[in-house]
Design a protein around this motif. Structure first.
Motif, mmCIF file in Angstrom:
data_model
loop_
_atom_site.group_PDB
_atom_site.id
_atom_site.type_symbol
_atom_site.label_atom_id
_atom_site.label_comp_id
_atom_site.label_asym_id
_atom_site.label_seq_id
_atom_site.Cartn_x
_atom_site.Cartn_y
_atom_site.Cartn_z
ATOM 1 N N ASP A 267 47.070 46.569 -20.107
ATOM 2 C CA ASP A 267 47.371 46.652 -18.788
ATOM 3 C C ASP A 267 48.716 47.484 -18.835
ATOM 4 O O ASP A 267 48.976 47.910 -17.515
ATOM 5 N N TYR A 270 46.808 50.980 -17.366
ATOM 6 C CA TYR A 270 46.334 50.163 -15.990
ATOM 7 C C TYR A 270 47.782 50.024 -14.978
ATOM 8 O O TYR A 270 47.496 51.104 -14.529
ATOM 9 N N GLY A 275 46.421 50.854 -11.521
ATOM 10 C CA GLY A 275 45.209 50.112 -11.903
ATOM 11 C C GLY A 275 45.073 48.543 -11.315
ATOM 12 O O GLY A 275 44.276 47.889 -12.378
ATOM 13 N N GLY A 276 45.964 47.956 -11.270
ATOM 14 C CA GLY A 276 46.491 47.055 -11.776
ATOM 15 C C GLY A 276 46.035 46.040 -12.962
ATOM 16 O O GLY A 276 46.601 46.747 -14.211
ATOM 17 N N ASP A 277 45.397 45.029 -13.607
ATOM 18 C CA ASP A 277 45.607 45.003 -14.732
ATOM 19 C C ASP A 277 44.356 44.034 -15.032
ATOM 20 O O ASP A 277 43.548 44.904 -14.740
ATOM 21 N N GLY A 279 42.368 41.468 -15.599
ATOM 22 C CA GLY A 279 42.339 40.374 -15.179
ATOM 23 C C GLY A 279 41.548 41.376 -13.722
ATOM 24 O O GLY A 279 40.435 40.742 -13.466
ATOM 25 N N ARG A 280 41.813 41.879 -12.913
ATOM 26 C CA ARG A 280 41.335 42.569 -12.095
ATOM 27 C C ARG A 280 39.654 44.032 -12.535
ATOM 28 O O ARG A 280 39.274 42.698 -11.470
ATOM 29 N N HIS A 281 40.046 44.027 -13.625
ATOM 30 C CA HIS A 281 38.519 44.069 -14.320
ATOM 31 C C HIS A 281 37.325 43.711 -14.883
ATOM 32 O O HIS A 281 36.589 43.905 -14.690
ATOM 33 N N PRO A 283 37.461 39.494 -14.864
ATOM 34 C CA PRO A 283 38.077 39.055 -14.400
ATOM 35 C C PRO A 283 37.837 37.795 -16.096
ATOM 36 O O PRO A 283 36.671 37.264 -16.606
ATOM 37 N N ASP A 286 35.216 35.346 -15.401
ATOM 38 C CA ASP A 286 33.474 35.468 -15.250
ATOM 39 C C ASP A 286 33.109 35.320 -16.881
ATOM 40 O O ASP A 286 33.507 35.476 -18.120
#
Length: 378
Positions: A267, A270, A275-277, A279-281, A283, A286
């Protein structure tokens, strides 16, 4: 005006060192000459670019777009004349003559020179910088006197001229002039000075490559990201921390292998890339990531940094827990983090602290982690 450029690239550049002439050597991802040609190719007002090369180098630069290749001569003046003659059959009215080794030339300087040319057809234009250093005369490595620097300039290229005038001047010259301005002045052509640029250096010595790379790379882009994560304890006989299995009477709970250390560092990386965290890349909804080893997430972040032109410079990770004790495993954790992130071990810090029996970590309900990662543009 119909403007052409002649790029002089037929020299051998022996003072620059190396086994390859300087114009063909790599510099910050491209050959020196490619940086030069890219700058001139951006100028819409330039319709032809003649590159004058040594006969041995003709195959290194295929003609493309505006670019034509001409064989050079034994001297720079002879090479320029060959380039000028290659333009005779066309409609060129003005020409810019530039040394390929001045690969840091900025398109805006080229544009300024062209703008001055547009003011008339009876003079040339050349960039230069006023001499600011004291000037000495020397003898036997001793100072023998001083010279005034008033009115003295350091010449640069591209030097620009009315085409017919500079062609005639070179046809009449003896080939011993230091540059094209000297040739033009000997033929009676007025030359006007425009402000040059310190960045428009000519690669001459090995040290100049480092200076040119610094200029071409542009301002250094340094970014820092932070990460924080928590995982609770549950059933198990070990915890995964930095990809290392640490024996414990409980395990960490999570959708993946619950490696709170790798999640935190991921994190942070990112974050440095905006680039978000995780969870974005990846999920948690999934199912393909259920039980996944967390080094997969960190490797993705590392490769993302590389694809964006960054290298990781260091990582600082702090684990917050009462137990297990981190000290005995810190070395293995550092080695594994360094491996995943492609870093030297001395750029990786893993340390631990307690919360003095306060809060959920103090009650040994879980482990918290925080991390800082710094990246720098390549």
């Amino acid at each position: 005006m119909s403007i052409a450029a002649i790029i002089v690239a037929a020299g051998r550049g022996v003072r620059a060192g190396g086994d390859t002439p300087k114009q063909w050597r790599m510099l910050s991802g491209k050959r020196v000459i490619d940086w030069t040609l890219d700058a001139f190719a951006q100028i819409e007002d330039i319709s032809d670019i003649i590159v004058v090369v040594h006969p041995d180098d003709a195959a290194k630069l295929p003609a493309a777009g505006k670019i034509r290749v001409v064989t050079g001569a034994e001297t720079r003046a002879g090479s320029v004349l060959n380039g000028l003659r290659a333009l005779q059959a066309g409609e060129t009215t003005h020409v810019l003559i530039h040394d390929a080794a001045r690969c840091c030339i900025a398109p805006d300087l080229i544009q300024r020179i062209i703008a001055h040319l547009a003011n008339g057809d009876d003079f040339g234009v050349a960039p230069a910088l006023p001499v600011s250093d004291a000037l000495w005369r020397g003898s036997d490595m001793k100072v023998a006197g001083a010279e005034s620097r008033d009115g003295l300039y350091r010449a640069q290229t591209p030097q620009a001229f009315p085409f017919k005038a500079i062609l005639a001047a070179h046809e009449a010259a003896d080939g011993r002039a230091a540059d094209d301005v000297e040739v033009a002045r000997a033929a009676g052509l007025e030359i006007r000075i425009v402000d040059g640029a310190e960045s428009n250096l000519k690669i001459t010595t090995p040290e100049d490559f480092a200076r040119a790379e610094h200029i071409l790379r542009g301002p250094m882009d340094i970014r820092t990201g932070t990460g924080f994560d928590v995982h609770r304890f549950g059933p198990g006989d070990h915890v995964m921390l930095c990809g290392v299995a640490v024996p414990h009477d409980r395990g960490l709970q999570g959708h993946s292998d619950a490696d709170v250390a790798l999640h935190t560092v991921t994190d942070a990386l990112y974050g440095a890339l905006a680039g978000g965290d995780i969870g974005r890349h990846f999920p948690p909804s999934d199912p393909k990531w259920k039980g996944a080893e967390s080094h997969i997430f960190l490797r993705h972040a590392v490769e993302l940094a590389q694809s964006k032109g960054f290298r990781i410079t260091n990582v600082d990770l702090t684990l917050i827990c009462e137990r297990p004790k981190i000290g005995p495993y810190a070395g293995a954790m550092i080695a594994r983090l360094a491996e995943i992130m492609e870093l030297e071990a001395d750029r990786v810090s893993v340390k631990a602290t307690t919360s003095e029996r306060l809060g959920f970590t103090g009650r040994e309900e879980g482990i918290a982690a925080q991390a800082v990662v710094t990246v720098m543009s390549l």
